[in-house]
Design a protein around this motif. Structure first.
Motif, short mmCIF file in Angstrom:
data_model
loop_
_atom_site.label_atom_id
_atom_site.label_comp_id
_atom_site.label_asym_id
_atom_site.label_seq_id
_atom_site.Cartn_x
_atom_site.Cartn_y
_atom_site.Cartn_z
N GLY A 1 -2.90 -8.59 3.04
CA GLY A 1 -2.22 -8.09 1.74
C GLY A 1 -2.80 -7.00 1.38
N TRP A 2 -2.24 -6.20 0.30
CA TRP A 2 -2.92 -5.12 0.01
C TRP A 2 -4.25 -5.17 -0.71
N THR A 3 -4.75 -6.37 -1.12
CA THR A 3 -5.71 -6.59 -1.64
C THR A 3 -7.25 -6.58 -0.77
N PHE A 4 -7.03 -6.90 0.36
CA PHE A 4 -8.13 -6.70 1.37
C PHE A 4 -9.35 -7.70 1.07
N TYR A 5 -8.80 -8.93 0.73
CA TYR A 5 -9.82 -9.84 0.26
C TYR A 5 -10.74 -10.31 1.21
N PRO A 6 -12.06 -10.32 1.53
CA PRO A 6 -12.73 -10.86 2.22
C PRO A 6 -12.77 -12.26 2.20
N PRO A 7 -13.28 -13.21 3.12
CA PRO A 7 -13.64 -12.89 4.40
C PRO A 7 -12.63 -12.31 5.43
N LEU A 8 -11.25 -12.69 4.85
CA LEU A 8 -10.04 -12.30 5.90
C LEU A 8 -10.30 -10.85 6.36
N SER A 9 -10.90 -9.93 5.53
CA SER A 9 -10.77 -8.54 5.63
C SER A 9 -11.82 -8.11 6.69
N ILE A 10 -12.91 -8.92 6.62
CA ILE A 10 -14.13 -8.86 7.42
C ILE A 10 -13.47 -9.23 8.83
N GLN A 11 -12.87 -10.37 9.02
CA GLN A 11 -12.70 -10.88 10.22
C GLN A 11 -11.57 -10.10 11.14
N LEU B 1 0.72 -1.18 0.04
CA LEU B 1 -0.05 -0.02 0.08
C LEU B 1 0.98 1.29 0.03
N ILE B 2 2.08 1.31 0.79
CA ILE B 2 2.77 2.50 0.92
C ILE B 2 3.46 2.57 -0.47
N MET B 3 4.04 1.50 -1.07
CA MET B 3 4.75 1.82 -2.43
C MET B 3 3.94 2.18 -3.51
N ILE B 4 2.60 1.77 -3.44
CA ILE B 4 1.67 2.09 -4.40
C ILE B 4 1.08 3.49 -4.30
N PHE B 5 0.65 3.62 -3.17
CA PHE B 5 -0.23 5.00 -2.95
C PHE B 5 0.54 6.08 -2.43
N ALA B 6 1.82 5.70 -1.58
CA ALA B 6 2.55 6.91 -0.97
C ALA B 6 3.76 7.19 -1.57
N ALA B 7 4.21 6.19 -2.53
CA ALA B 7 5.54 6.38 -3.15
C ALA B 7 5.43 6.84 -4.58
N LEU B 8 4.96 5.67 -5.29
CA LEU B 8 4.76 5.75 -6.47
C LEU B 8 3.75 7.00 -7.18
N MET B 9 2.64 6.81 -6.66
CA MET B 9 1.51 7.85 -7.18
C MET B 9 1.88 9.34 -6.74
#
Lengths: 530, 194
Positions: free
Chosen positions: A146-156, A79-87
């Motif tokens: 992981g940066w992809t936030f897939y549920p159900p993991l991200s819901i838990q 997330l940092i590399m994509i949103f806070a460094a490259l962009m």
């Protein structure tokens, strides 16, 4: 030549000094500098996180951290590399250079511009704060999905997920504001006589990027908002128990996520041809073909998202569609590669640091593109999905294709921005150290990926030990080489040989008609372009 | 394609905009772009119903029709048979044992069969669960027709209670010829609290 363009800069409007200058500035050069500085700092933060990962992967077994912390580092690194460094780096260049390149006095919406930047530091804090809170026993750390936030993991998941969701909201607002600003600037503020088809290639790259951003970032914002309401307000968008569908999240996420790849790369595809023509001392080859290819890639980018989860289950016709449309992207990209190489063809080339980075970029980004074709193949993807092959592939596109491209831009424009030449010898050292250690880091990952090593797992089978050891040692070399980059930049900002207005013998374009560094207010009277 | 710059010339065909003109044009375009961004946010939420419609047509996500199918009078296609395998899973948070009484059945398309599943509450509380079906391959999901299923409604079990739950279904004879095997999976979730 520059005297006519800086006519009004004598009249002073009491600029605040010190910290207030930076907090309240609406000057595109100041904001560009802040974006670039922020990006460099976050690049080092995200980089040190991944060195933690590589230290853990140096040997099989668990030595340094528990698996949960490992997962947190991986997700936040991305997330940092994509949103806070490259962009932000790309946006920083846009702020600095677009007004200069199109002969505009400033960005079209300067106050919005200031706000767009100052949303970034709070979101960086939101991303990293859960680590610190966990040290004091609050929550269980950053998001571990992981940066992809897939549920159900991200819901838990714990509060780290909520922090990341709000960080995404802020980052999203920031990029949408930045994009609107860039679109308005490019459409409305061009110097009289500069038609769209006379715009510099960097402006084209950014225009398409900006359209992709305002079309897809809100979709991500919507998806993570649904995730938030699923977590706390009893909705069931992605919760199978309530009739929702976790796979739908993957569709929503990658509807943003795939264009995001081009969002990161299109600005680089814009300025690399300018660097190539400068150091080849001949005009860019195939300007129109490049512009049309950029548009073709921008359009294809939003219709190929499902190739990121071929293995999640899809009807065969859908698989075929996503496979062929993905592979179709390689056609306009091949046109671009051809134009880049033809620009250099029979030119009187010299290899200053920006050119070294640009040429190295073409080769390494090419490897990233070709390995992407392998992954686009549905049959092959079933084998390579979620393996280190994927990790190596997207680091060739995003580290080599993104960050090394940005570095080419830094060396190219640093003398213009600071007025001083950087240390050419150290710059070359930085290039060779980066290029060699980058390849030594990621080539072994192709091999272990082909042999079946899964990504995002803190432990691995003994057979992968040697390659991982090479990869880890090289990753540390790669990380340390970036300290040299920081040193070169600081040294250049502090002083050095004075740069001429044109800086490079073969440089073409409006930004090189101004002094180095350009005056605080430039082009208050717009030049006329014929 | 580099622009030729002549800062001194003020030819008649191009003219610089005044500050007021410029600001007006800028805010007009900026507002349009904000509408585009707002539109794509709406689009994200519109994708949710769109996705459901698309899935129920194509069976994209392996979901079966959760309404009772009307009893089918179509002829049984005895020329071929399909094997349906059953798997059962209990999701975290639900204190049940849950399994199919038989792991697979081979039947002709059109033939109506009943399969039993058994669930047992191993906690000391009344627990309500909801079973979510999923069919692999997804393309077969729309041809699995359920006449009666425990998954149509919530199931409530008292502490220690065991319940035998029936599934009555048939395979639509229109099922593609190349599907000879399919898996019907049930995941039992703790029913979302109202």
């Amino acid at each position: 030549m520059s005297t006519t363009t800086v006519a009004n800069h004598e009249e002073h409007h009491d600029h605040p000094t010190g910290i207030m200058r930076w907090l309240t500035t609406t000057n595109h050069k100041d904001i560009g500098t802040m974006y670039l500085t922020f990006s460099l700092v976050m690049f080092l933060v995200g980089g040190s996180m991944i060195l933690g990962i590589r230290a853990e992967l140096f040997k099989p077994g668990l030595q340094l951290m528990n698996p949960d912390f490992f997962n947190q580092l991986i997700g936040v690194h991305a997330l940092i590399m994509i949103f806070a460094a490259l962009m932000p780096a790309a946006t920083g260049f846009a702020n600095w250079m677009l007004p200069l390149q199109i002969g505009a006095p400033d960005m079209a919406l300067p106050r919005l511009n200031n706000w767009g930047f100052w949303l970034l530091p709070p979101s960086a804090i939101l991303l990293t704060l859960p680590f610190t809170l966990a040290l004091f026993g609050i929550g269980d750390g950053a998001l571990a999905t992981g940066w992809t936030f897939y549920p159900p993991l991200s819901i838990q998941g714990g509060i780290g997920v909520d922090f990341a969701i709000f960080a995404i909201h802020l980052l999203g607002i920031s990029s949408v504001l930045g994009s609107i600003n860039i679109i308005v600037t490019l459409f409305n503020m061009r110097a009289p006589g500069m038609t769209l088809m006379k715009m510099p290639m960097f402006a084209w790259g950014w225009l398409i990027t900006a359209f992709l951003l305002i079309a897809t970032i809100p979709v991500l914002a919507g998806a993570v908002t649904m995730l938030l309401t699923d977590r706390h307000f009893g909705t069931h968008f992605f919760n199978a128990a309530g009739g929702g569908d976790p796979i739908m999240f993957q569709h929503l996420f990658w509807f943003f996520g795939h264009p995001e790849v081009y969002i990161l790369l299109l600005p680089v595809w814009g300025f690399i041809p300018q660097i190539l023509q400068t150091f080849s001392r001949k005009p860019m080859y195939g300007y129109k073909a490049q512009v049309y290819s950029l548009w073709a890639i921008g359009a294809l980018a939003v219709v190929v998202w499902a190739h990121h989860f071929f293995t999640a289950g899809m009807p065969v016709p859908a698989l075929l569609y996503f496979m062929y449309s993905t592979m179709a992207i390689s056609l306009p990209l091949a046109v671009l590669f051809f134009c880049w190489i033809k620009t250099m063809w029979k030119g009187s080339m010299t290899f200053e640091t920006p050119m070294l980075f640009a040429v190295g970029w073409i080769i390494l980004f090419g490897i990233g593109g070709l390995t992407g074709l392998v992954l686009a193949d549905v049959a092959a993807d079933a084998q390579y999905h979620n393996s280190y092959f994927v990790v190596a592939h997207f680091h060739y596109t995003l580290f080599a294709g993104g960050i090394m491209g940005i570095m080419a831009g830094v060396y190219y424009w640093l003398p213009k921005m600071t007025g001083n030449m950087y240390d050419e010898k150290l710059g070359k050292w930085h290039f060779w150290l980066t290029a060699i250690s980058f390849n030594l880091t990621f080539i072994p990952q192709f091999f272990v990926g082909l042999a079946g090593m899964p990504r995002r797992i803190p432990d691995y089978a003994l057979q992968f030990a040697e390659f991982n050891m090479i990869s880890s040692i090289s990753a540390f070399a790669l990380g340390l080489s970036q300290l040299l980059f920081v040193y070169v930049i600081i040294k250049c900002v502090k002083g050095g040989k004075k740069a001429t207005d044109k800086v490079w013998e073969g440089a073409e374009g409006l930004e090189w008609t101004l002094s180095s560094p350009p005056p605080y207010h430039s082009f208050t009277e717009q030049p006329i372009v014929k | 394609m580099e622009p030729v710059i002549d800062p001194k010339s003020d030819s008649n065909d191009v003219r610089r905009k005044t500050k007021a003109e410029q600001d007006k044009a800028n805010s007009k375009l900026a507002i349009k772009m904000i509408w585009v961004a707002a539109g794509s946010l709406l689009f994200a939420f519109a994708l949710v119903p769109l996705y459901d419609v698309l899935c129920s047509i194509t069976g994209l996500n392996g979901k079966t029709d959760n309404n009772a199918a009307t009893l089918n009078k179509a002829k049984v296609d005895e020329s071929r048979s399909v094997t349906v395998q059953f798997t059962a899973a209990v999701m975290p948070g639900l204190g049940w044992n849950f399994y199919p009484k038989q792991t697979s059945i081979t039947l002709h398309p059109g033939q109506i069969e009943t399969v039993l599943f058994e669930a047992k509450n191993i906690t000391s509380q009344i627990v309500t669960g909801q079973a979510i079906p999923s069919v692999t391959p997804g393309v077969a999901s729309v041809y699995l027709k359920k006449i009666e299923c425990f998954c149509f409604v919530n199931q409530s079990l008292k502490p220690g209670e065991t319940k035998i739950m029936p599934l009555r279904f048939f395979i639509d004879p229109a099922i593609p010829k190349d599907v000879s095997e399919m898996t019907l999976s049930y995941s039992f979730f703790e029913a979302a609290k109202k």
